[in-house]
Design a protein around this motif. Structure first.
Motif, PDB file in Angstrom:
ATOM      1  N   ALA A 136      33.857  31.445  68.097  1.00 22.47           N
ATOM      2  CA  ALA A 136      33.015  30.999  66.978  1.00 22.47           C
ATOM      3  C   ALA A 136      33.021  32.084  65.915  1.00 22.47           C
ATOM      4  O   ALA A 136      32.170  32.979  65.932  1.00 22.47           O
ATOM      5  CB  ALA A 136      31.595  30.721  67.455  1.00 22.47           C
ATOM      6  N   PRO A 137      34.018  32.066  65.008  1.00 25.16           N
ATOM      7  CA  PRO A 137      34.140  33.120  63.991  1.00 25.16           C
ATOM      8  C   PRO A 137      32.829  33.359  63.248  1.00 25.16           C
ATOM      9  O   PRO A 137      32.156  32.419  62.827  1.00 25.16           O
ATOM     10  CB  PRO A 137      35.225  32.574  63.056  1.00 25.16           C
ATOM     11  N   GLY A 138      32.487  34.646  63.145  1.00 28.05           N
ATOM     12  CA  GLY A 138      31.267  35.025  62.440  1.00 28.05           C
ATOM     13  C   GLY A 138      30.054  35.178  63.324  1.00 28.05           C
ATOM     14  O   GLY A 138      28.999  35.636  62.867  1.00 28.05           O
ATOM     15  N   SER A 139      30.184  34.838  64.611  1.00 25.04           N
ATOM     16  CA  SER A 139      29.029  34.908  65.507  1.00 25.04           C
ATOM     17  C   SER A 139      28.794  36.306  66.065  1.00 25.04           C
ATOM     18  O   SER A 139      27.700  36.627  66.523  1.00 25.04           O
ATOM     19  CB  SER A 139      29.190  33.909  66.654  1.00 25.04           C
ATOM     20  N   GLY A 140      29.824  37.161  66.055  1.00 20.33           N
ATOM     21  CA  GLY A 140      29.698  38.508  66.577  1.00 20.33           C
ATOM     22  C   GLY A 140      30.533  38.718  67.829  1.00 20.33           C
ATOM     23  O   GLY A 140      31.162  37.795  68.347  1.00 20.33           O
ATOM     24  N   CYS A 141      30.532  39.958  68.323  1.00 17.37           N
ATOM     25  CA  CYS A 141      31.275  40.315  69.538  1.00 17.37           C
ATOM     26  C   CYS A 141      30.305  40.964  70.515  1.00 17.37           C
ATOM     27  O   CYS A 141      29.855  42.097  70.303  1.00 17.37           O
ATOM     28  CB  CYS A 141      32.422  41.270  69.223  1.00 17.37           C
TER      29      CYS A 141
END
Length: 329
Positions: A133-138
């Motif tokens: 989910a791009p932009g959700s964080g790592c």
């Protein structure tokens, strides 16, 4: 089960056309990764284009003496092929170390190169993951990261590439062939996987809808004295903590040529070009091997849980290279 369209073309052009008609279509080969992702709802293609009936299977010598491996050739067939075993043995060893016999019988060369990361946070939809989910964080950066990257990772992602096969392919300067509706194309494996940067969801440089048709091992990289070794957390069917593929030729006690690539340390197979440059024409000794790998790993940025990978990579490479010296005597 979510419904999807299933197609089974017999020509590459037809497969490309079907893919172009649906932006949620995906290619299906052995399905050893994609089907699992569909079951866990991490992938939800609306169309599957089965490529197993395309004329992309087999292994043959190229016009200049290299070796071409078709994209739908199974991992088992590659590992057992006489020319692979004699000319590029590290590739055969890597495939045999990579999965169970049942999976190797189904998994294909093209699919192996495209398999998704095995990061636990990617698989856990309750946790943030920029690949999923791009932009959700790592979540791994501040969470549990003992088996994550120590090289070239970013705050956006520190997952590692899961492929065993890709590590010796990187060491052997393999070239990936693919087709689009615009024609045929080649890309060096060293450029196939981009640095993770701030777009970890983009795992290869293939354009949308492109189909891998094969991989070539150049004759210039032929390395009968090569070896693959992998450290993992259990004896069978586990992904690498660290792995190394190496090829070495020694002349009068000095390194005449050397190739080294690591797995389990970055988001892509890591070609150790710095270590190779340090070793060229130097004494083929354990201390020299350690110094060369230390130079390579000087750029590593380990965190608390994966700091062990620095020493593990050094010791593993030293062991493999020392073994190859003994093999050349």
């Amino acid at each position: 089960m979510k419904q999807f369209i299933y197609d089974r073309p017999t020509q590459v052009r037809d497969a490309l056309t079907l893919m172009s008609q649906n932006d949620r279509a995906q290619y299906l080969a052995g399905g050893t990764n994609l089907v699992d992702l569909m079951k866990s709802e991490l992938e939800g293609p609306s169309r599957l284009v089965d490529v197993r009936h395309l004329p992309l299977q087999g292994i043959h010598e190229t016009h200049d003496g290299g070796l071409f491996i078709g994209a739908t050739t199974t991992n088992s067939d590659v590992a057992a092929h006489a020319e692979v075993r004699s000319r590029y043995p590290a590739l055969s060893q890597a495939i045999l170390a990579g999965a169970s016999g049942q999976l190797r019988n189904m998994a294909t060369v093209g699919g192996n190169l495209l398999q998704r990361t095995r990061c636990n946070y990617f698989a856990d939809r309750s946790e943030p993951c920029n690949k999923r989910a791009p932009g959700s964080g790592c979540a791994a950066v501040t969470g549990e990261h003992h088996n994550h990257a120590i090289l070239e990772w970013s705050d956006h992602c520190m997952a590692t590439n899961p492929s065993d096969m890709a590590v010796p392919l990187a060491a052997f300067d393999a070239v990936v062939h693919y087709e689009t509706l615009g024609g045929t194309h080649d890309i060096a494996l060293s450029e196939f996987y981009p640095p993770v940067g701030d777009t970890p969801q983009r795992e290869t440089l293939l354009p949308p809808g492109a189909l891998i048709t094969g991989v070539t091992l150049p004759t210039s990289a032929e390395s009968p004295r090569s070896r693959y070794r992998k450290v993992r957390e259990r004896a069978s069917y586990a992904f690498a903590n660290v792995s190394v593929a190496a090829a070495l030729d020694v002349r009068e006690g000095s390194v005449d040529s050397v190739r080294i690539a690591f797995g389990g340390v970055a988001s892509r197979p890591w070609r150790a070009l710095t270590a190779e440059a340090v070793l060229q024409d130097q004494p083929a000794t354990a201390s020299m091997f350690r110094a060369a790998v230390d130079a390579e790993l000087s750029a590593a940025r380990p965190l608390e849980h994966n700091r062990y990978k620095v020493a593990l990579a050094r010791n593993l490479a030293e062991t493999v290279l020392t073994g190859l010296v003994e093999q050349t005597v």
